[in-house]
Design a protein around this motif. Structure first.
Motif, PDB file in Angstrom:
ATOM      1  N   ALA A 259       2.652 -27.494 -17.450  1.00 26.08           N
ATOM      2  CA  ALA A 259       3.106 -27.350 -16.067  1.00 26.08           C
ATOM      3  C   ALA A 259       3.371 -25.899 -15.717  1.00 26.08           C
ATOM      4  O   ALA A 259       3.027 -25.439 -14.613  1.00 26.08           O
ATOM      5  N   GLN A 260       3.968 -25.138 -16.643  1.00 23.65           N
ATOM      6  CA  GLN A 260       4.222 -23.725 -16.389  1.00 23.65           C
ATOM      7  C   GLN A 260       2.918 -22.943 -16.262  1.00 23.65           C
ATOM      8  O   GLN A 260       2.793 -22.049 -15.420  1.00 23.65           O
ATOM      9  N   VAL A 261       1.943 -23.293 -17.093  1.00 22.15           N
ATOM     10  CA  VAL A 261       0.645 -22.619 -17.029  1.00 22.15           C
ATOM     11  C   VAL A 261       0.001 -22.849 -15.663  1.00 22.15           C
ATOM     12  O   VAL A 261      -0.489 -21.908 -15.020  1.00 22.15           O
ATOM     13  N   GLU A 262       0.004 -24.080 -15.199  1.00 22.77           N
ATOM     14  CA  GLU A 262      -0.621 -24.377 -13.908  1.00 22.77           C
ATOM     15  C   GLU A 262       0.118 -23.698 -12.764  1.00 22.77           C
ATOM     16  O   GLU A 262      -0.500 -23.203 -11.815  1.00 22.77           O
ATOM     17  N   GLU A 263       1.443 -23.656 -12.862  1.00 22.47           N
ATOM     18  CA  GLU A 263       2.231 -23.005 -11.815  1.00 22.47           C
ATOM     19  C   GLU A 263       1.908 -21.516 -11.748  1.00 22.47           C
ATOM     20  O   GLU A 263       1.748 -20.940 -10.651  1.00 22.47           O
ATOM     21  N   LEU A 264       1.798 -20.864 -12.890  1.00 24.05           N
ATOM     22  CA  LEU A 264       1.506 -19.435 -12.921  1.00 24.05           C
ATOM     23  C   LEU A 264       0.078 -19.147 -12.490  1.00 24.05           C
ATOM     24  O   LEU A 264      -0.178 -18.182 -11.756  1.00 24.05           O
ATOM     25  N   ARG A 265      -0.847 -19.963 -12.925  1.00 22.66           N
ATOM     26  CA  ARG A 265      -2.247 -19.748 -12.539  1.00 22.66           C
ATOM     27  C   ARG A 265      -2.441 -19.909 -11.036  1.00 22.66           C
ATOM     28  O   ARG A 265      -3.307 -19.275 -10.441  1.00 22.66           O
ATOM     29  N   ALA A 266      -1.634 -20.753 -10.422  1.00 23.00           N
ATOM     30  CA  ALA A 266      -1.723 -20.943  -8.976  1.00 23.00           C
ATOM     31  C   ALA A 266      -1.353 -19.672  -8.218  1.00 23.00           C
ATOM     32  O   ALA A 266      -1.745 -19.490  -7.059  1.00 23.00           O
ATOM     33  N   THR A 267      -0.597 -18.767  -8.858  1.00 17.28           N
ATOM     34  CA  THR A 267      -0.233 -17.491  -8.231  1.00 17.28           C
ATOM     35  C   THR A 267      -1.271 -16.403  -8.507  1.00 17.28           C
ATOM     36  O   THR A 267      -1.099 -15.263  -8.077  1.00 17.28           O
ATOM     37  N   GLY A 268      -2.319 -16.748  -9.257  1.00 21.49           N
ATOM     38  CA  GLY A 268      -3.338 -15.761  -9.595  1.00 21.49           C
ATOM     39  C   GLY A 268      -3.113 -15.073 -10.914  1.00 21.49           C
ATOM     40  O   GLY A 268      -3.812 -14.105 -11.244  1.00 21.49           O
ATOM     41  N   ALA A 269      -2.149 -15.552 -11.691  1.00 21.60           N
ATOM     42  CA  ALA A 269      -1.826 -14.900 -12.955  1.00 21.60           C
ATOM     43  C   ALA A 269      -2.863 -15.207 -14.031  1.00 21.60           C
ATOM     44  O   ALA A 269      -3.468 -16.285 -14.060  1.00 21.60           O
ATOM     45  N   THR A 270      -3.060 -14.238 -14.911  1.00 20.39           N
ATOM     46  CA  THR A 270      -3.812 -14.440 -16.146  1.00 20.39           C
ATOM     47  C   THR A 270      -2.810 -14.841 -17.210  1.00 20.39           C
ATOM     48  O   THR A 270      -1.913 -14.072 -17.542  1.00 20.39           O
ATOM     49  N   VAL A 271      -2.957 -16.056 -17.746  1.00 16.36           N
ATOM     50  CA  VAL A 271      -1.933 -16.635 -18.606  1.00 16.36           C
ATOM     51  C   VAL A 271      -2.384 -16.673 -20.062  1.00 16.36           C
ATOM     52  O   VAL A 271      -3.519 -17.060 -20.362  1.00 16.36           O
ATOM     53  N   VAL A 272      -1.480 -16.289 -20.943  1.00 13.88           N
ATOM     54  CA  VAL A 272      -1.663 -16.446 -22.386  1.00 13.88           C
ATOM     55  C   VAL A 272      -0.531 -17.350 -22.883  1.00 13.88           C
ATOM     56  O   VAL A 272       0.626 -17.134 -22.539  1.00 13.88           O
ATOM     57  N   VAL A 273      -0.891 -18.356 -23.675  1.00  9.02           N
ATOM     58  CA  VAL A 273       0.092 -19.282 -24.229  1.00  9.02           C
ATOM     59  C   VAL A 273       0.287 -18.974 -25.711  1.00  9.02           C
ATOM     60  O   VAL A 273      -0.686 -18.873 -26.465  1.00  9.02           O
ATOM     61  N   VAL A 274       1.540 -18.832 -26.128  1.00  9.82           N
ATOM     62  CA  VAL A 274       1.863 -18.607 -27.529  1.00  9.82           C
ATOM     63  C   VAL A 274       2.139 -19.952 -28.189  1.00  9.82           C
ATOM     64  O   VAL A 274       3.162 -20.595 -27.904  1.00  9.82           O
ATOM     65  N   SER A 275       1.228 -20.396 -29.022  1.00  9.67           N
ATOM     66  CA  SER A 275       1.393 -21.654 -29.746  1.00  9.67           C
ATOM     67  C   SER A 275       0.256 -21.822 -30.745  1.00  9.67           C
ATOM     68  O   SER A 275      -0.877 -21.399 -30.483  1.00  9.67           O
ATOM     69  N   SER A 276       0.565 -22.456 -31.881  1.00 10.38           N
ATOM     70  CA  SER A 276      -0.468 -22.812 -32.853  1.00 10.38           C
ATOM     71  C   SER A 276      -0.715 -24.315 -32.868  1.00 10.38           C
ATOM     72  O   SER A 276      -1.434 -24.825 -33.734  1.00 10.38           O
ATOM     73  N   ASP A 277      -0.132 -25.023 -31.915  1.00 13.91           N
ATOM     74  CA  ASP A 277      -0.277 -26.470 -31.813  1.00 13.91           C
ATOM     75  C   ASP A 277      -1.700 -26.814 -31.358  1.00 13.91           C
ATOM     76  O   ASP A 277      -2.088 -26.518 -30.226  1.00 13.91           O
ATOM     77  N   ARG A 278      -2.474 -27.429 -32.230  1.00 11.15           N
ATOM     78  CA  ARG A 278      -3.872 -27.721 -31.909  1.00 11.15           C
ATOM     79  C   ARG A 278      -4.004 -28.694 -30.754  1.00 11.15           C
ATOM     80  O   ARG A 278      -4.902 -28.564 -29.908  1.00 11.15           O
ATOM     81  N   GLY A 279      -3.122 -29.692 -30.717  1.00 10.02           N
ATOM     82  CA  GLY A 279      -3.175 -30.646 -29.627  1.00 10.02           C
ATOM     83  C   GLY A 279      -2.921 -29.984 -28.285  1.00 10.02           C
ATOM     84  O   GLY A 279      -3.610 -30.259 -27.296  1.00 10.02           O
ATOM     85  N   LEU A 280      -1.940 -29.097 -28.243  1.00  9.81           N
ATOM     86  CA  LEU A 280      -1.650 -28.377 -27.005  1.00  9.81           C
ATOM     87  C   LEU A 280      -2.821 -27.495 -26.619  1.00  9.81           C
ATOM     88  O   LEU A 280      -3.206 -27.430 -25.448  1.00  9.81           O
TER      89      LEU A 280
END
Length: 302
Positions: A259-280
């Motif tokens: 949800a945070q990724v989609e919210e930020l991308r809606a503002t035009g942001a380039t998003v990087v997610v920190v996680s090693s969770d394969r499912g995510l």
């Protein structure tokens, strides 16, 4: 902006210095005899307003390359960071209010004996720049496509092709805190709240210093992203310092990250997610960049 090689026969005069001159306001002399202004290096600011353009400084005639157009900037003082130096100089020379800006990236010219850092910042609250000292003839907002048409300071002319793409950068980092906490067997399960606090503190340090620009796939030195840390379970209610915003996951941590990724991308942001969770990572899709928890921890401990 003062970062052109100089020889002893062509040195510009010293700039007008106040009585409380900082010890760093002096020349650095390279083994070759070339001199550079600022014992601790120098820094300048690109303030970019999407409506008005880039704030440029028409350099006073007495200065080196006088009459050309450059950036507000100058020698870094003491132990201040490049960001702190660029913001201070811009305030002193052009009355640029730091609170009106969001820094997004830095570009570095490193000559080993001396360095010049350009800080790129987005203007969030419009302001009127004013000539505040003798180093400027004028200040002007210039559309990015028109910058190269001006008689630019040689340093800015050389670096402009690399700086131009950074103007539209809107970096954001979303940290899956539970995944980072659980990525090392350091006894985190004994006190999840304390382990979370340590990760949040490390995240704040990394973001304040700037992430390597390669994390975001851009040609720069570092990136200063808007940062969201998603916490869940017993760690909910954690507080972060600095520029990290904490979001408590209602139930599913992965869903909150998405949800945070989609919210930020809606503002035009380039998003990087920190996680090693394969499912995510599968749920994020191929168009969202990720950074492994182990790699992020290495940045935290650097």
């Amino acid at each position: 902006m003062t970062h052109e090689p100089r020889n002893d026969s062509a040195l510009p005069p010293l700039p007008p210095l106040p009585p409380h001159r900082d010890p760093a306001d002096a020349w650095v002399v390279a083994p070759s005899g070339e001199r550079y202004w600022g014992l601790h290096g120098a820094a300048g600011l690109i303030a970019f307003d999407s409506l008005r353009g880039v704030l440029l400084q028409h350099r006073a005639g007495w200065s080196h390359h006088g009459g050309t157009w450059g950036l507000p900037g100058g020698a870094r003082h003491g132990s201040e960071s490049a960001l702190e130096g660029a913001l201070r100089e811009a305030a002193e020379e052009a009355e640029v209010p730091a609170e009106a800006l969001t820094p997004v990236a830095t570009h570095l010219l490193d000559l080993h004996v001396w360095s010049y850092t350009t800080v790129v910042a987005r203007v969030d609250s419009p302001f009127e720049a004013r000539v505040a000292d003798a180093e400027s003839l004028a200040l002007r907002w210039v559309r990015p496509e028109e910058v190269a048409e001006l008689d630019l300071h040689p340093g800015l002319r050389t670096s402009w092709p690399a700086l131009r793409p950074l103007l539209d950068l809107r970096p954001a980092l979303v940290v899956d805190v539970a995944n980072v906490v659980g990525s090392v067997p350091d006894g985190w399960w004994k006190d999840r709240a304390d382990a979370t606090a340590r990760v949040l503190a490390g995240t704040a340090r990394v973001v304040a210093a700037g992430l390597p620009a390669s994390v975001f796939g851009v040609a720069a030195h570092s990136v200063l992203p808007e940062t969201v840390a998603v916490v869940e379970g017993a760690a909910r209610g954690a507080v972060a310092k600095g520029c990290v915003r904490v979001v408590d996951a209602a139930a599913d941590g992965d869903a909150s990250v998405l949800a945070q990724v989609e919210e930020l991308r809606a503002t035009g942001a380039t998003v990087v997610v920190v996680s090693s969770d394969r499912g995510l990572r599968r749920r994020l899709g191929d168009d969202v960049m990720t950074l492994g928890a182990g790699t992020f921890r290495s940045l935290m401990s650097a």
